[in-house]
Write a protein that holds these residues in place. Structure first.
Motif, PDB file in Angstrom:
ATOM      1  N   ASP A   1      71.216  43.206  -1.821  1.00  0.00           N
ATOM      2  CA  ASP A   1      69.888  43.238  -1.356  1.00  0.00           C
ATOM      3  C   ASP A   1      69.626  44.241  -0.003  1.00  0.00           C
ATOM      4  OD1 ASP A   1      68.671  41.831  -3.356  1.00  0.00           O
ATOM      5  OD2 ASP A   1      68.450  40.034  -2.294  1.00  0.00           O
ATOM      6  N   GLN A   2      70.800  44.409   0.307  1.00  0.00           N
ATOM      7  CA  GLN A   2      70.834  45.333   1.646  1.00  0.00           C
ATOM      8  C   GLN A   2      71.098  46.972   1.245  1.00  0.00           C
ATOM      9  OE1 GLN A   2      69.534  44.118   4.660  1.00  0.00           O
ATOM     10  NE2 GLN A   2      69.439  42.064   3.738  1.00  0.00           N
ATOM     11  N   LYS A   3      70.616  47.180   0.155  1.00  0.00           N
ATOM     12  CA  LYS A   3      70.623  48.550  -0.352  1.00  0.00           C
ATOM     13  C   LYS A   3      72.028  48.992  -0.437  1.00  0.00           C
ATOM     14  CE  LYS A   3      66.208  49.391   0.638  1.00  0.00           C
ATOM     15  NZ  LYS A   3      65.867  47.834   0.486  1.00  0.00           N
TER      16      LYS A   3
ATOM     17  N   ALA B   1      73.429  39.129  -2.045  1.00  0.00           N
ATOM     18  CA  ALA B   1      73.024  39.247  -0.943  1.00  0.00           C
ATOM     19  C   ALA B   1      73.318  40.850  -0.218  1.00  0.00           C
ATOM     20  CB  ALA B   1      73.461  38.149   0.317  1.00  0.00           C
ATOM     21  N   ILE B   2      74.512  41.125  -0.620  1.00  0.00           N
ATOM     22  CA  ILE B   2      75.003  42.645  -0.250  1.00  0.00           C
ATOM     23  C   ILE B   2      74.128  43.726  -0.917  1.00  0.00           C
ATOM     24  CG2 ILE B   2      76.800  44.378   0.055  1.00  0.00           C
ATOM     25  CD1 ILE B   2      78.592  41.714   0.095  1.00  0.00           C
TER      26      ILE B   2
ATOM     27  N   THR C   1      79.013  46.937   9.032  1.00  0.00           N
ATOM     28  CA  THR C   1      77.943  45.938   9.454  1.00  0.00           C
ATOM     29  C   THR C   1      78.640  44.572   8.919  1.00  0.00           C
ATOM     30  OG1 THR C   1      76.220  47.536   9.185  1.00  0.00           O
ATOM     31  CG2 THR C   1      75.576  45.320   9.071  1.00  0.00           C
ATOM     32  N   GLY C   2      78.474  43.606   9.803  1.00  0.00           N
ATOM     33  CA  GLY C   2      78.996  42.262   9.299  1.00  0.00           C
ATOM     34  C   GLY C   2      79.352  41.598  10.688  1.00  0.00           C
ATOM     35  N   THR C   3      79.603  40.203  10.681  1.00  0.00           N
ATOM     36  CA  THR C   3      79.649  39.391  11.636  1.00  0.00           C
ATOM     37  C   THR C   3      81.099  38.754  11.846  1.00  0.00           C
ATOM     38  OG1 THR C   3      77.291  38.742  11.332  1.00  0.00           O
ATOM     39  CG2 THR C   3      78.652  37.522  13.151  1.00  0.00           C
TER      40      THR C   3
ATOM     41  N   ILE D   1      78.883  47.146   4.397  1.00  0.00           N
ATOM     42  CA  ILE D   1      78.529  45.626   4.775  1.00  0.00           C
ATOM     43  C   ILE D   1      79.763  44.798   4.595  1.00  0.00           C
ATOM     44  CG2 ILE D   1      76.839  43.653   4.048  1.00  0.00           C
ATOM     45  CD1 ILE D   1      75.012  46.039   3.510  1.00  0.00           C
ATOM     46  N   ALA D   2      80.027  43.864   5.287  1.00  0.00           N
ATOM     47  CA  ALA D   2      81.240  43.299   5.168  1.00  0.00           C
ATOM     48  C   ALA D   2      80.477  41.496   5.306  1.00  0.00           C
ATOM     49  CB  ALA D   2      82.360  43.148   6.039  1.00  0.00           C
ATOM     50  N   VAL D   3      80.885  40.419   4.158  1.00  0.00           N
ATOM     51  CA  VAL D   3      80.355  39.230   4.265  1.00  0.00           C
ATOM     52  C   VAL D   3      81.430  38.572   3.990  1.00  0.00           C
ATOM     53  CG1 VAL D   3      78.662  37.703   3.336  1.00  0.00           C
ATOM     54  CG2 VAL D   3      78.154  40.075   3.791  1.00  0.00           C
ATOM     55  N   PHE D   4      81.660  37.176   4.607  1.00  0.00           N
ATOM     56  CA  PHE D   4      82.774  36.334   4.424  1.00  0.00           C
ATOM     57  C   PHE D   4      81.937  35.185   3.775  1.00  0.00           C
ATOM     58  CE2 PHE D   4      84.342  38.131   8.386  1.00  0.00           C
ATOM     59  CZ  PHE D   4      85.514  38.679   7.745  1.00  0.00           C
TER      60      PHE D   4
ATOM     61  N   VAL E   1      76.588  36.025  -2.883  1.00  0.00           N
ATOM     62  CA  VAL E   1      76.993  36.747  -1.887  1.00  0.00           C
ATOM     63  C   VAL E   1      76.879  38.293  -2.165  1.00  0.00           C
ATOM     64  CG1 VAL E   1      78.874  37.543  -0.372  1.00  0.00           C
ATOM     65  CG2 VAL E   1      78.306  35.187  -0.363  1.00  0.00           C
TER      66      VAL E   1
END
Lengths: 374, 307
Positions: free
Chosen positions: A217-219, A214-215, A365-367, A195-198, A211
């Motif tokens: 929380d997605q297991k 938040a990651i 998984t990321g935007t 999981i990648a989050v900016f 953040v």
């Protein structure tokens, strides 16, 4: 009437060019940069030197320069990435006889190139800069190589087969770290999801912790930060997750969960480079210095207590393969997040393509804004 | 469902510091004192609280110390603008510079050192993790629950009590209020100190409750967002609750959408907290008249007979 035939002119030109090229390769002293006074070194930082990350890592290199080369080194902090303010600081240093000036941020690229033109007898270096010249060399490290190795440890650490990484903005130097981390993990277990989050900020320690949550929380049960605040690791530690730090050894923030940190050892670049400048045999590289894992400029910090010997051996083997040129984190065939082809089988990603990397690889998984825009 | 619960549970951690700071600023500005110093006061609160906890004290002691530090700098600001009639804009910016400068210097040995922090309700109470409401409550702390109540209490006090009326009078028409027996200077000074208290709390919340660490510049412009919320909320503490909630929930949503790989444009998502807050508060402002700005905001009050 012209007595010199066009052929002769051409040959002379060719000879001159060959001489020039040869001398550049051999670092002929006649072409190398020379100081015209005893060396005085100055480092200029955009923020405080003990920021627990980028500047702190460079400042460790600065101390090594002072200790190992025995030259006077001056430091200025909090010079904003603003052309006039940086130029004022440089002008002052040059006036006071400083002739080796080290910038420390991408945002100095343009003004430091201007200053290098204005002061041809002063040597300039700039960390993560984009400009180079006869007396200016920008330097950075192949951080993705370190993150690939970290990814191997992450694959062994995760139980949920979900790992996460946070970065600042979707730019090449961040995207390649995230992609390499995922590639390293997938080299062990292709079913691992990254999981990648900016955070959309280079500096927001509060948000980095949020953040990270938040990651989680997605297991995800592994958090890697491509930023520098301890809060991201602290959030993981409080939830019993494993973690990876960046830039300096961040084990203090997560003594139980830390696996390792991808660290910069800038002394490995700064000490020899400044020594060359002092010795008068320095020639800046045309496209800047881009140090790989073999130089030790990018490296892994000592492992955390939960990393097994088997994992350490796997990482060491991969590192040796990388140094030997047998392993490239972005060796084709490489697919993008959406399944389309990023790199053809047998191909590698060129340095230019690395800097422009604007996609996530398969398994992330990321935007990615560039992907969403298409 | 999991996504929704996780999101709802985290929203107050985004909302609380903005709400605390903007309620404090609203009271100061309702009394007629323009207060731009939030960023600096929050930094002082965050750093003082963190180093107090790192010195081995209770998180609550840390929060009290953080609030006290911001009150102390507010006293300087209050004396400058209320008693010595300094320019409120410049004095406010000076508070920002002092706050960031002092915290950068004094806090230097303490950066990046993590600590335990304020306990969550889940640590204090036996809540059922299978129950969605239980999970949301477990992620809260005493301050995040108290903040909206405090904001509504401030609204009630301001709009429904005699003392609140006196404070508003000082900001709307200080000359008339003075004639009616309101001590303008004392009222304004008290309001400025209250703003300091709330901004200090907001800053302390960032370090002690949210991130458990002190890092230079960690307020990261939240003080300025609070200043903007005051205007968008038309100087009403009740509307500030709506504004902070909107901003906080959008801000909390952005990383969570990325974490599930939602196919939405990231750059538009980054605008979301700002755009949404602006839009909704604009809509609600259509119902009322005027901007709500206190008529004598930022003006120096000089009593005639003191010339």
């Amino acid at each position: 009437m012209n007595v010199i035939s066009p052929l002769a002119t051409g040959r002379r030109r060719f000879l001159a060019l060959a001489l020039l090229a040869g001398s550049c390769l051999a670092i002929d002293p006649a072409f190398a940069f020379k100081l015209d006074a005893p060396p005085k070194v100055a480092f200029i930082y955009a923020a405080s030197v003990n920021d627990g990350g980028w500047n702190e890592a460079i400042d460790k290199g600065r101390k090594a320069v002072e200790d190992q080369l025995g030259v006077p080194v001056a430091v200025t902090e909090n010079i904003p990435e603003d052309a006039t303010k940086l130029r004022a600081a440089i002008d002052l240093y040059v006036k006071r006889g400083f002739n080796v000036i080290v910038g420390t941020t991408y945002g100095y690229s343009a003004p430091i190139a201007e200053a290098a033109k204005a002061y041809p007898n002063v040597a300039f270096l700039n960390a993560s800069g984009t400009t180079n010249g006869a007396n200016l060399e920008s330097f950075y490290a192949r951080t993705y190589q370190g993150w690939y190795l970290a990814g191997i440890a992450a694959a062994d650490a995760t139980k949920t087969k979900t790992i996460g990484m946070l970065g600042g903005f979707p730019v090449g130097v961040i995207n390649w770290d995230i992609n390499a981390f995922a590639q390293g993990a997938r080299s062990v277990d292709p079913s691992i999801n990254t999981i990648a989050v900016f955070t959309n900020s280079w500096w927001d320690p509060v948000k980095e912790g949020q953040v990270s949550e938040a990651i989680l929380d997605q297991k995800a049960d592994v958090i890697a930060t491509d930023l520098s605040a301890a809060s991201a690791l602290d959030a993981a530690e409080k939830r019993g997750a494993k973690s990876f730090g960046y830039q300096i050894d961040m084990s203090a923030a997560a003594p139980k969960g830390i696996q390792t940190s991808v660290v910069f050892r800038w002394d490995r670049y700064l000490v020899p480079t400044i020594k060359h400048i002092i010795d008068g045999d320095w020639t800046p590289q045309e496209y800047g210095a881009f140090a790989g894992i073999e130089t030790g400029v990018v490296d892994l910090a000592p492992y955390g207590p939960s990393v097994s010997d088997a994992t350490k051996a796997k990482i060491e083997a991969a590192k040796q393969a990388m140094i030997a040129g047998k392993l490239d984190p972005f060796q084709g065939p490489l697919k993008k997040q959406d399944g389309s082809e990023a790199v053809k089988a047998g191909d590698k990603v060129s340095d230019e393509a690395l800097w422009n990397m604007d996609y996530f690889v398969e398994g992330i998984t990321g935007t990615m804004p560039a992907a969403a825009a298409q | 469902m999991d996504f929704l619960i996780g999101w709802l549970a985290i929203i107050p951690s985004y909302t609380t510091p903005l709400l605390l700071a903007s309620v404090g600023l609203i009271l100061s500005e309702r009394a007629g004192v323009l207060n731009l110093g939030a960023e600096g006061m929050m930094a002082l609160g965050a750093m003082t609280a963190a180093i107090t906890v790192l010195a081995g004290h209770d998180p609550w002691m840390g929060i009290a110390a953080g609030a006290a530090a911001a009150v102390a700098v507010s006293l300087l600001f209050g004396l400058a603008v209320v008693v010595f009639r300094a320019d409120q804009t410049l004095a406010g910016l000076a508070v920002v510079a002092i706050g960031l400068g002092v915290t950068g210097t004094v806090g230097r040995p303490y950066v990046q050192q993590t600590f335990g922090g304020l306990p969550k309700l889940g640590d204090l109470l036996a809540l059922d993790p299978a129950n969605p409401l239980g999970r949301i409550i477990a992620a809260q702390d005493v301050i995040s629950l108290a903040a909206p109540i405090l904001a509504l209490a401030a609204w009630w006090w301001l709009m429904k009590t005699q003392a609140g009326l006196r404070l508003r009078a000082a900001g709307e028409n200080p000359a008339a209020a003075d004639v009616a027996g309101v001590d303008i200077q004392l009222t304004q000074l008290a309001a400025v100190l209250f703003a300091g208290l709330m901004c200090g709390l907001a800053g302390a919340y960032l370090s002690v409750a949210t991130s458990h660490v002190w890092v230079e510049n960690m307020v990261a412009a939240r003080g300025w967002i609070a200043v903007a919320l005051v205007i968008l909320a038309k100087w009403s503490p009740a509307r500030a609750v709506i504004g902070a909630m909107l901003f906080g929930s959008a801000d909390a949503l952005v990383p969570r959408l990325q974490a599930i790989g939602a196919d939405v444009p990231v750059y538009l998502m980054m605008m979301l907290p700002y755009a949404l807050t602006l839009f909704v508060l604009f809509l609600t402002s259509l119902s009322g008249r005027g901007s709500g700005e206190p008529a004598s905001l930022g003006a120096v009050y000089l009593r005639q007979d003191k010339h």
